[in-house]
Design a protein around this motif. Structure first.
Motif, PDB file in Angstrom:
ATOM      1  N   LYS A 429      -0.751   6.932   2.054  1.00  0.00           N
ATOM      2  CA  LYS A 429       0.107   7.572   1.058  1.00  0.00           C
ATOM      3  C   LYS A 429       1.393   6.808   0.750  1.00  0.00           C
ATOM      4  O   LYS A 429       2.054   7.083  -0.259  1.00  0.00           O
ATOM      5  CB  LYS A 429       0.478   8.986   1.523  1.00  0.00           C
ATOM      6  CG  LYS A 429      -0.704   9.939   1.655  1.00  0.00           C
ATOM      7  CD  LYS A 429      -1.328  10.243   0.309  1.00  0.00           C
ATOM      8  CE  LYS A 429      -2.409  11.304   0.427  1.00  0.00           C
ATOM      9  NZ  LYS A 429      -3.034  11.591  -0.889  1.00  0.00           N
ATOM     10  N   LEU A 430       1.807   5.871   1.618  1.00  0.00           N
ATOM     11  CA  LEU A 430       3.054   5.140   1.375  1.00  0.00           C
ATOM     12  C   LEU A 430       2.809   4.090   0.300  1.00  0.00           C
ATOM     13  O   LEU A 430       2.014   3.171   0.471  1.00  0.00           O
ATOM     14  CB  LEU A 430       3.546   4.483   2.665  1.00  0.00           C
ATOM     15  CG  LEU A 430       4.918   3.809   2.592  1.00  0.00           C
ATOM     16  CD1 LEU A 430       6.016   4.841   2.363  1.00  0.00           C
ATOM     17  CD2 LEU A 430       5.201   3.033   3.885  1.00  0.00           C
ATOM     18  N   GLU A 431       3.507   4.209  -0.835  1.00  0.00           N
ATOM     19  CA  GLU A 431       3.258   3.327  -1.969  1.00  0.00           C
ATOM     20  C   GLU A 431       4.561   3.067  -2.717  1.00  0.00           C
ATOM     21  O   GLU A 431       5.550   3.797  -2.553  1.00  0.00           O
ATOM     22  CB  GLU A 431       2.234   3.966  -2.912  1.00  0.00           C
ATOM     23  CG  GLU A 431       2.641   5.331  -3.418  1.00  0.00           C
ATOM     24  CD  GLU A 431       1.542   6.027  -4.212  1.00  0.00           C
ATOM     25  OE1 GLU A 431       0.405   5.520  -4.188  1.00  0.00           O
ATOM     26  OE2 GLU A 431       1.838   7.046  -4.849  1.00  0.00           O
ATOM     27  N   PRO A 432       4.594   2.010  -3.533  1.00  0.00           N
ATOM     28  CA  PRO A 432       5.818   1.703  -4.290  1.00  0.00           C
ATOM     29  C   PRO A 432       6.183   2.826  -5.257  1.00  0.00           C
ATOM     30  O   PRO A 432       5.318   3.431  -5.890  1.00  0.00           O
ATOM     31  CB  PRO A 432       5.460   0.420  -5.043  1.00  0.00           C
ATOM     32  CG  PRO A 432       4.335  -0.188  -4.267  1.00  0.00           C
ATOM     33  CD  PRO A 432       3.558   0.967  -3.708  1.00  0.00           C
ATOM     34  N   ILE A 433       7.478   3.081  -5.358  1.00  0.00           N
ATOM     35  CA  ILE A 433       7.988   4.057  -6.328  1.00  0.00           C
ATOM     36  C   ILE A 433       8.255   3.314  -7.633  1.00  0.00           C
ATOM     37  O   ILE A 433       9.006   2.330  -7.655  1.00  0.00           O
ATOM     38  CB  ILE A 433       9.264   4.732  -5.813  1.00  0.00           C
ATOM     39  CG1 ILE A 433       8.970   5.482  -4.502  1.00  0.00           C
ATOM     40  CG2 ILE A 433       9.836   5.681  -6.855  1.00  0.00           C
ATOM     41  CD1 ILE A 433      10.203   6.102  -3.854  1.00  0.00           C
ATOM     42  N   ALA A 434       7.650   3.757  -8.711  1.00  0.00           N
ATOM     43  CA  ALA A 434       7.725   3.055  -9.995  1.00  0.00           C
ATOM     44  C   ALA A 434       9.166   2.942 -10.482  1.00  0.00           C
ATOM     45  O   ALA A 434       9.974   3.864 -10.296  1.00  0.00           O
ATOM     46  CB  ALA A 434       6.888   3.789 -11.039  1.00  0.00           C
ATOM     47  N   PRO A 435       9.540   1.828 -11.104  1.00  0.00           N
ATOM     48  CA  PRO A 435      10.910   1.660 -11.618  1.00  0.00           C
ATOM     49  C   PRO A 435      11.332   2.748 -12.600  1.00  0.00           C
ATOM     50  O   PRO A 435      12.528   3.017 -12.736  1.00  0.00           O
ATOM     51  CB  PRO A 435      10.847   0.285 -12.305  1.00  0.00           C
ATOM     52  CG  PRO A 435       9.737  -0.439 -11.617  1.00  0.00           C
ATOM     53  CD  PRO A 435       8.727   0.616 -11.283  1.00  0.00           C
ATOM     54  N   ALA A 436      10.345   3.378 -13.259  1.00  0.00           N
ATOM     55  CA  ALA A 436      10.675   4.417 -14.232  1.00  0.00           C
ATOM     56  C   ALA A 436      10.925   5.768 -13.575  1.00  0.00           C
ATOM     57  O   ALA A 436      11.289   6.736 -14.266  1.00  0.00           O
ATOM     58  CB  ALA A 436       9.538   4.553 -15.249  1.00  0.00           C
ATOM     59  N   SER A 437      10.785   5.881 -12.259  1.00  0.00           N
ATOM     60  CA  SER A 437      10.965   7.165 -11.583  1.00  0.00           C
ATOM     61  C   SER A 437      12.398   7.679 -11.741  1.00  0.00           C
ATOM     62  O   SER A 437      13.363   6.909 -11.765  1.00  0.00           O
ATOM     63  CB  SER A 437      10.637   7.012 -10.092  1.00  0.00           C
ATOM     64  OG  SER A 437      11.003   8.177  -9.375  1.00  0.00           O
TER      65      SER A 437
END
Length: 519
Positions: A429-437
């Motif tokens: 479940k650990l994944e990059p948080i999108a720049p648009a978040s």
């Protein structure tokens, strides 16, 4: 509103970390080596040196570009005598008086610390030549030393016998190390008696700090020379392996360093067949140059760590207050005592949050976690959380709590351990948080393009850096940076930090706080 008391006080850096045993560290290095009679070894060494007469001259090394370190420039003058350089290293005078005979049969009375009188002076000659700086070493008595790092930043302790300090010297040495000084220790011939005494003294001086083997990615091993292998001799038998140093950290800075293998004889220009040594001499000099380069580069950081801002907000009402819990663990959980306080101060000035300036240490196994909307976790080493702690943390996150974490200094050891812990709780479940978040701008003060510290900027571009998270339908309960945020929050000059600059760190922290309260 808040009241900021701008007074400063010396930080009690021994505050927090739990008691740790060090016997295992001692056993780790020496269990495989045959023991020998320490008194016999020391006596034999002194007689051997007396027979050798003057130490051999040593030369070596290529030329290397200068480091951007503080230095006293060499003044060129044909008529005037060159001024004496400032003292960088003080060799500690201590121990009982002993007698030894020189090659002519004359008896000399010396103390254990001066078994090799030229070691640190020869080291400084090489340091000055290779780093193109201008410093000197001198002998220092603990009885009349000021213990001010501004006078002498590095103390060097070497000997063959068991080292033993009185209570007053221990207290003054603790203050010196907390104030920004460093202590470099060397057991002559790898003396187990010296090592035993050193372990005992460090337990008295820093009873709550853990003695650790420095990891392979420690800056000491690559700040000037890249050192991944060292040649040793054990009772005349040659072998090689990774460098091995023991250390004690204060914040992000290693302030006590000991080599279990002797370097002093190589620095002094002697070869001695018994005991445990780094040899040939070039290996010992390279490691010595790196040590001095590291101590110089982190001197300003050490002086910064000696100060702590004092806030007075703890007695104010709790209505609409935010108390941030910082997770206690075994991986150096509190390297930045001011980081959370600085973030909360920034949040009060740059958002509508009503913030009470308080950080609470949190024991995951015993504390009431429901009191904290957000938990902060950082460190340099494996947190070593148990099953109960991980279970309670997962329950806390499942009930709406947020875990905000970073790998202090971009530590690879903490990063591996943290990812493993999250994988155990939330597989895959650990994944990059999108720049648009919205995480990056929810406070109204957007983070913008990441500003990276120089060390990290050499590895990746700002556009490649990602904050990681564990989310459910776009709502994140774990927010993790594999790069350092705490160093920026602390506001310190951390030259070896793989992380973000101050402004980026504060904006990231602010947006995480607002995100935790609104999601």
């Amino acid at each position: 509103m808040y009241v900021l008391d701008c007074r400063y006080r010396r930080t009690a850096m021994t505050r927090c970390a739990g008691f740790f045993a060090v016997a295992a560290v001692f056993t780790l290095f020496f269990a495989q080596f045959a023991s020998f009679a320490e008194d016999d070894l020391c006596e034999d060494l002194r007689n051997f040196q007396a027979r050798q007469g003057k130490p051999q001259r040593w030369s070596g090394g290529e030329s290397f570009p200068p480091l951007p370190l503080p230095a006293t420039p060499l003044r060129r003058s044909e008529k005037k005598r060159q001024p004496s350089p400032p003292t960088l290293v003080g060799k500690v005078a201590y121990g009982e008086i002993i007698e030894m005979k020189d090659a002519d049969g004359r008896v000399r009375r010396v103390r254990d610390w001066i078994t090799d009188p030229n070691d640190v002076h020869n080291l400084m000659k090489e340091v000055n030549r290779r780093l193109t700086i201008h410093y000197k070493a001198q002998e220092v008595s603990l009885d009349n030393f000021s213990f001010d790092p501004a006078e002498i930043p590095i103390l060097y302790l070497a000997g063959c016998k068991e080292v033993a300090l009185d209570k007053g010297s221990r207290e003054r040495l603790r203050w010196y190390l907390q104030a920004g000084g460093v202590l470099l220790c060397d057991p002559v011939c790898g003396s187990e008696a010296f090592l035993k005494g050193w372990m005992n003294e460090m337990n008295h001086i820093f009873p709550k700090r853990k003695i650790r083997e420095l990891p392979p990615d420690h800056p000491i091993y690559n700040c000037f020379y890249k050192i991944d292998k060292v040649n040793y001799e054990i009772d005349g038998k040659a072998l090689s392996g990774p460098p091995k140093l023991l250390g004690i950290d204060i914040g992000c800075r290693t302030v006590v360093v000991l080599s279990p293998f002797d370097m002093s004889l190589a620095w002094g220009g002697h070869y001695y067949p018994r005991g445990r040594h780094i040899w040939p001499a070039e290996d010992a000099f390279k490691l010595g140059v790196n040590l001095v380069a590291y101590f110089l580069a982190t001197y300003k950081q050490g002086r910064h760590n000696a100060l702590e801002v004092v806030y007075h907000e703890e007695d104010k009402p709790d209505a609409d207050a935010l108390a941030v819990g910082q997770v206690i663990h075994a991986g150096d959980w509190d390297p930045h005592p001011n980081a959370v306080a600085n973030l909360l101060k920034f949040a009060a000035a740059n958002s509508t949050l009503n913030v009470r300036f308080k950080r609470e240490a949190v024991d995951l196994a015993a504390s009431d976690l429901s009191r904290f909307p957000v938990l902060f976790m950082t460190g340099h080493y494996d947190p070593e959380l148990g099953d109960l702690e991980i279970s309670r943390l997962r329950t806390y996150l499942g009930q709406g709590g947020v875990l905000f974490a970073d790998a202090c200094c971009g530590s690879e050891r903490f990063d591996r351990a943290f990812r493993g812990m999250v994988e155990k709780m939330y597989p895959g479940k650990l994944e990059p948080i999108a720049p648009a978040s919205s995480l990056y701008n929810i406070s109204g003060a957007p983070v913008g393009r990441f500003a990276l510290k120089p060390i990290l900027a050499q590895e990746v571009s700002a556009d490649e850096v990602r904050i990681l998270g564990v989310g459910n339908n776009g709502v994140y309960s774990v927010i993790y940076s594999p790069y350092a945020i705490g160093c920026g929050l602390e506001g310190e000059d951390a030259p070896f930090s793989r992380g973000f600059e101050k402004d980026t760190s504060l904006l990231l922290g602010l947006n995480v706080l607002v995100y935790a309260l609104t999601h």
